[in-house]
Structure formats: C-alpha cells, structure tokens
Design a protein around this motif. Structure first.
Motif, short mmCIF file in Angstrom:
data_model
loop_
_atom_site.label_atom_id
_atom_site.label_comp_id
_atom_site.label_asym_id
_atom_site.label_seq_id
_atom_site.Cartn_x
_atom_site.Cartn_y
_atom_site.Cartn_z
N ALA A 26 1.74 2.88 -10.73
CA ALA A 26 1.17 3.13 -9.41
C ALA A 26 -0.34 3.30 -9.52
O ALA A 26 -1.11 2.72 -8.75
N GLY A 27 -0.77 4.09 -10.50
CA GLY A 27 -2.19 4.30 -10.70
C GLY A 27 -2.90 3.08 -11.24
O GLY A 27 -3.97 2.68 -10.76
N TYR B 261 -5.66 0.85 -9.44
CA TYR B 261 -7.00 0.79 -10.03
C TYR B 261 -7.46 -0.66 -10.19
O TYR B 261 -8.60 -1.00 -9.84
N ARG B 262 -6.59 -1.51 -10.72
CA ARG B 262 -6.97 -2.92 -10.89
C ARG B 262 -7.25 -3.56 -9.53
O ARG B 262 -8.20 -4.34 -9.37
N SER B 263 -6.44 -3.24 -8.53
CA SER B 263 -6.65 -3.77 -7.19
C SER B 263 -7.98 -3.29 -6.62
O SER B 263 -8.72 -4.07 -6.00
N LEU B 264 -8.30 -2.02 -6.83
CA LEU B 264 -9.56 -1.47 -6.34
C LEU B 264 -10.75 -2.17 -6.98
O LEU B 264 -11.73 -2.49 -6.30
N HIS C 55 -1.69 6.62 -2.62
CA HIS C 55 -2.10 8.03 -2.62
C HIS C 55 -2.95 8.35 -3.84
O HIS C 55 -3.76 9.28 -3.81
N ILE C 56 -2.83 7.54 -4.91
CA ILE C 56 -3.68 7.72 -6.09
C ILE C 56 -5.01 7.00 -5.90
O ILE C 56 -6.09 7.57 -6.12
N VAL C 57 -4.95 5.73 -5.49
CA VAL C 57 -6.19 4.95 -5.38
C VAL C 57 -7.10 5.49 -4.29
O VAL C 57 -8.33 5.37 -4.37
N ALA C 58 -6.53 6.11 -3.27
CA ALA C 58 -7.37 6.71 -2.23
C ALA C 58 -8.28 7.78 -2.82
O ALA C 58 -9.46 7.90 -2.42
N PHE D 120 -8.67 3.52 -16.64
CA PHE D 120 -8.16 4.38 -15.57
C PHE D 120 -7.72 5.74 -16.09
O PHE D 120 -7.99 6.77 -15.45
N LEU D 121 -7.04 5.77 -17.22
CA LEU D 121 -6.54 7.04 -17.73
C LEU D 121 -7.68 7.94 -18.21
O LEU D 121 -7.53 9.16 -18.25
#
Length: 318
Positions: free
Chosen positions: A136-137, A141-144, A163-166, A274-275
């Motif tokens: 999910a994260g 992140y890749r999409s963002l 809810h994470i990428v926001a 991301f991590l």
C-alpha cells in the motif's frame, strides 16, 4: 490459508514447512497485510496464479535462526538480465516472480524469500503498522513520484494506499483532494483527518482543478472523471494491477498535454527510498487487525469498502 481455485473461500490447511534453498531465507511470519491484489486473485481477475496458492505480499517476519526482522514485498525475484532489468526497470522484468502470486506468500506461519528481495524495516513501527508499508505504501509512493511536482493532488479511493500517500504528499507541501465512494461520509471525514483540504464523492467536482490524480480504486469509470477535473498538462496515474474497462471518452479530455499512465509493481529502490522516508514524515498507519484464520472475513470487508486504512493479518506475536 490456501486458495485452491478463484472464487472458493480460503482453506485452513496444514502444509509442510517450506525449505530455503541457497540464497533464500526461511522467515517466520508475524503479520501480513491484506491487499486489493489479493482480492483480485481471489476473484479470478488476474490470470495464471500458482494454484493452490498462499496469498499475501506485505509480510513482516523474522529470519529463522537470526534476530533479524525483514519485510517481504510483491516483487520476489527478477532475472537481472532482460533489457528492463539492465535499464533499471526491474519492476517490468520479463520473467519476474511475485510473492503471493507466483510464489507462496504470507497468509501462513512460515515463508521463504530470495534474500536479495527482502527490505529492511524502519524502527518504531510494529509488525501491524509496518506490513501496509510494503505494498500500500510502496505502490502509493511510486505513483506519487510519477505525478512529478503536482501541487494539487487528487486521490480516488481513500483506502490502504491513499491514507498513506496522503501523508507523504502533505509532508512534501502538496494539497490533497480525496475522492471516496459517493455518500461515504465516514471515509471523507477520515481523509480530512489525515490532511485533505477537500473530500467528496468520486462523482463530485473538486473546488479547483487538479494538477494530478492517482486512481487507487479498480474502477475504469473513474478515468474520464479524473481527466475531466485535470488542469492542462496534468496527469492521471492508475495505481492498481487490475481495473474494470475504461469507457470511451472524448479526446478533448486528454488534449492539452494531459497524460494517462499506469504503475506496475515496484523496484527495490522504491522500497529503500520509501521505507527510509516513512519515519521522517512520520507516516501513521491506521490498521484493522484480523487473526490469520479470519482472512476470508478481511477480504470481504475490503470488498465492501468497510476498511478505513489497512487490513492486516496477525499471524504470530513477537
């Protein structure tokens, strides 16, 4: 929990303990996130999975015989030799194998993984909180990243990824506009709680044009809706592995250099970036936990849109 055939409930089963080959690790699973991709496999919407199959690709566990916690994501193996791997695009590897699809995953007490495709997990996140970061994260992140420097960002489908990428988007100074199922006032309130400047139904127009939109919901009808509220030069990123058919739409929605693209899988580089970023935001992961034997219930709650945040299976404690 075993998937014998698409559409059949997951079956509780006693399987032989997996054996790690050279270069692999035997991992005791602590938690495993429940992903929309698992539901697509359950429903037979993804072709040619390994069957019978243990689902699950957001795995947090410890290496057997070591005091080492690892994360196991969707990307489980690549050949390292095809033109995609050689050009830094291992997510598109011609012969890639995926955890919980080609390889047995984390809806089980133990799994094996190619050591090269494990990810180090940030300190400060419990197993329940860390599991959703692994797909999910990562996909969020890749999409963002593929939205460039878009300042006004729309998120269609405010679930595990959104809810994470926001939170990451807000950390970067972007303004988030959240779109939920029409009438989902609870989901819209959840989005505003996480910093969205506006939240409404997917059939609504936001108060201003968007510079980019990410579509997490697997609903093709959202594509022309997102294009319709996009500013010139903006982009729509489809983040899912599966989506219903996109209906025909007039070319004028795409004109003026708007872009429509998809995201496929992830790279290990995405995971490492991301991590490392998550605790700096810091990302707060909202979780609904289920015991392993209630995996079918978790999938059904996801299907009906009843999960706000992420569903995670608690397999073992410690």
């Amino acid at each position: 929990m075993v998937l014998d055939a698409p559409g059949s409930p997951l079956r509780q089963a006693e399987l032989p303990d997996p054996v790690a080959d050279p270069g692999q690790l035997l991992v005791r699973v602590h938690t495993c996130g429940v992903c929309r991709t698992d539901l697509h496999l359950f429903d037979g919407e993804l072709a040619h999975p390994k069957l019978p199959l243990v689902l699950g690709h957001q795995i947090v566990g410890t290496v057997v015989g070591e005091d080492r916690r690892v994360g196991i994501p969707w990307l489980g193996w690549t050949d390292g030799e095809c033109r995609f791997c050689r050009s830094g695009r291992e997510n598109l590897c011609d012969h890639a194998r995926f955890t919980g699809y080609d390889l047995d995953g984390g809806y089980a007490e133990y799994t094996v993984v190619d050591e090269r495709f494990c990810l180090p997990l940030p300190e400060g996140y419990s197993g329940l909180e860390a599991a959703p970061l692994l797909c999910a994260g990562l996909i969020g992140y890749r999409s963002l990243r593929l939205t460039g420097d878009a300042e006004r960002l729309g998120l269609y489908g405010f679930g595990a990824s959104a809810h994470i990428v926001a939170q990451v988007a807000r950390h970067e100074g972007r303004r988030v506009f959240a779109f939920t199922r029409p009438g989902d006032e609870e989901g819209q309130a959840f989005a505003r709680e996480l910093g969205a400047v506006w939240a409404g139904g997917s059939d609504e127009r936001p108060p201003e044009e968007l510079d980019a939109a990410i579509i997490f919901a697997p609903v093709g009808e959202l594509v022309p809706l997102a294009l319709r509220v996009l500013a010139k030069g903006g982009s729509v990123v489809c983040a899912g592995i599966h989506m219903t058919d996109i209906p025909a739409f007039p070319y004028e929605l795409l004109w003026e250099e708007r872009v429509l693209r998809s995201v496929a899988n992830l790279t290990r580089g995405d995971g490492e970036e991301f991590l490392a970023l998550a605790p700096q935001v810091p990302v707060r992961v909202v979780v609904e936990a289920f015991p392993l034997e209630r995996a079918n219930k978790a999938l059904e709650r996801m299907r009906s849109g009843q999960i706000h945040g992420s569903a995670v299976l608690e397999v073992a404690r410690g």
